[in-house]
Design a protein around this motif. Structure first.
Motif, short mmCIF file in Angstrom:
data_model
loop_
_atom_site.label_atom_id
_atom_site.label_comp_id
_atom_site.label_asym_id
_atom_site.label_seq_id
_atom_site.Cartn_x
_atom_site.Cartn_y
_atom_site.Cartn_z
N UNK A 144 -5.66 15.44 -1.50
CA UNK A 144 -4.20 15.91 -1.36
C UNK A 144 -3.90 15.85 0.10
N UNK A 145 -4.81 15.81 1.04
CA UNK A 145 -4.34 15.94 2.40
C UNK A 145 -4.09 14.62 3.00
N UNK A 146 -4.63 13.49 2.38
CA UNK A 146 -4.39 12.06 2.87
C UNK A 146 -3.70 11.44 1.88
N UNK A 147 -2.49 11.56 1.47
CA UNK A 147 -1.87 10.83 0.49
C UNK A 147 -1.75 9.57 0.89
N UNK A 148 -1.60 8.59 0.08
CA UNK A 148 -1.56 7.12 0.40
C UNK A 148 -0.11 6.67 0.13
N UNK A 149 0.85 6.67 0.86
CA UNK A 149 2.09 6.20 0.61
C UNK A 149 2.34 4.78 0.44
N UNK A 150 1.49 4.17 0.68
CA UNK A 150 1.54 2.49 0.55
C UNK A 150 1.09 2.24 -0.75
N UNK A 151 1.44 1.11 -1.20
CA UNK A 151 0.91 0.20 -2.26
C UNK A 151 -0.41 -0.27 -2.27
N UNK A 152 -0.78 -0.19 -0.90
CA UNK A 152 -2.10 -1.09 -0.69
C UNK A 152 -3.42 -0.04 -0.92
N UNK A 153 -4.26 -0.57 -1.24
CA UNK A 153 -5.62 0.45 -1.14
C UNK A 153 -6.09 1.00 -0.18
N UNK A 154 -6.44 2.14 0.05
CA UNK A 154 -6.75 2.54 1.29
C UNK A 154 -8.50 2.80 1.20
N UNK A 155 -9.05 1.79 1.51
CA UNK A 155 -10.61 1.86 1.53
C UNK A 155 -11.57 3.04 2.05
N UNK A 156 -10.87 4.12 2.53
CA UNK A 156 -11.35 5.14 2.99
C UNK A 156 -11.15 6.36 1.93
N UNK A 157 -9.79 6.35 1.92
CA UNK A 157 -9.64 7.72 1.41
C UNK A 157 -9.03 7.49 -0.31
N UNK A 158 -8.67 6.41 -0.62
CA UNK A 158 -8.41 6.42 -2.21
C UNK A 158 -9.46 6.61 -3.04
N UNK A 159 -9.24 7.02 -4.21
CA UNK A 159 -10.34 7.23 -5.17
C UNK A 159 -10.97 5.85 -5.31
N UNK A 160 -12.35 6.10 -5.10
CA UNK A 160 -13.37 4.85 -5.46
C UNK A 160 -13.39 4.30 -3.79
N UNK A 161 -12.97 4.85 -2.96
CA UNK A 161 -13.24 4.42 -1.52
C UNK A 161 -14.49 5.02 -1.00
N UNK A 162 -14.60 5.02 0.16
CA UNK A 162 -15.85 5.41 1.18
C UNK A 162 -16.19 6.81 1.06
N UNK A 163 -14.86 7.61 1.09
CA UNK A 163 -15.05 9.00 1.20
C UNK A 163 -15.59 9.40 -0.10
N UNK A 164 -15.30 8.81 -1.25
CA UNK A 164 -16.05 9.25 -2.51
C UNK A 164 -17.37 8.99 -2.45
N UNK A 165 -17.87 7.71 -2.06
CA UNK A 165 -19.18 7.24 -2.01
C UNK A 165 -19.79 8.29 -1.14
N UNK A 166 -19.33 8.77 0.11
CA UNK A 166 -19.95 9.84 0.87
C UNK A 166 -19.96 10.90 0.31
N UNK A 167 -19.13 11.55 -0.52
CA UNK A 167 -19.23 12.86 -1.26
C UNK A 167 -20.25 12.63 -2.42
N UNK A 168 -20.45 11.73 -2.86
CA UNK A 168 -21.39 11.30 -3.97
C UNK A 168 -22.85 11.55 -3.47
N UNK A 169 -23.17 10.85 -2.35
CA UNK A 169 -24.25 11.08 -1.58
C UNK A 169 -24.57 12.23 -0.97
#
Length: 175
Positions: A144-169
């Protein structure tokens, strides 16, 4: 440059904990101050130097919320105070941050003591279902604090991105 509404750049935020490893933190230290007061001033100076903007742009942002009792808490804690806070008062997100914590400078014996405290905290028994709910809640707050206003995939913050991987680990480490 810009990506959506977010700045892209070299600035990283630092999550730091300053630990005073004195047998008597109230003993007189440099400049006639007690060691605790001296350490607080030194910690503030370190932050000031790390966050000052050099001629080519900002260096680091400092996140003081991770210190015991949050941004309003003391900047420098003792090893015993750190262990007590992490054991009895810290929230799951603070333990998530502890999964990434490493001793970075100072006396090696203090680093070993910090590592032992960190390991004990990370090995504490936890309710996996409750932990899962807390980790997912924190992840949603970040999303919610890092909304992606772009149509592009944000590899860090979007669902399935690096932050999700980090949280899973982090969840797996803590569970």
């Amino acid at each position: 440059g810009k990506h959506g509404s977010r700045e892209m750049g070299l600035v990283s935020d630092l999550d730091m904990v300053f630990v005073l490893a004195a047998s008597d933190p109230d003993a007189t230290g440099p400049g006639g101050r007690n060691l605790r007061e001296w350490a607080q001033r030194l910690g503030r100076r370190i932050i000031q130097h790390l966050t000052m903007a050099p001629p080519y742009g900002a260096g680091f942002a400092f996140d003081a919320r991770l210190r015991p009792s949050g941004a309003s808490g003391v900047l420098v804690t003792t090893l015993a105070g750190f262990a007590d806070y992490q054991t009895h008062a810290a929230e799951s997100w603070e333990h998530q941050a502890l999964t990434r914590a490493r001793f970075s400078c100072g006396d090696a014996a203090v680093g070993e003591h910090f590592a032992a405290i960190r390991e004990a905290i990370l090995r504490m028994p936890r309710d996996p279902a409750g932990l899962r709910a807390e980790v997912l809640e924190m992840r949603q707050k970040m999303r919610d604090g890092h909304p992606n206003a772009s149509a592009l995939f944000d590899i860090k913050h979007d669902a399935g991105g690096l932050v999700d991987v980090e949280f899973a680990v982090q969840y797996l480490v803590l569970a």
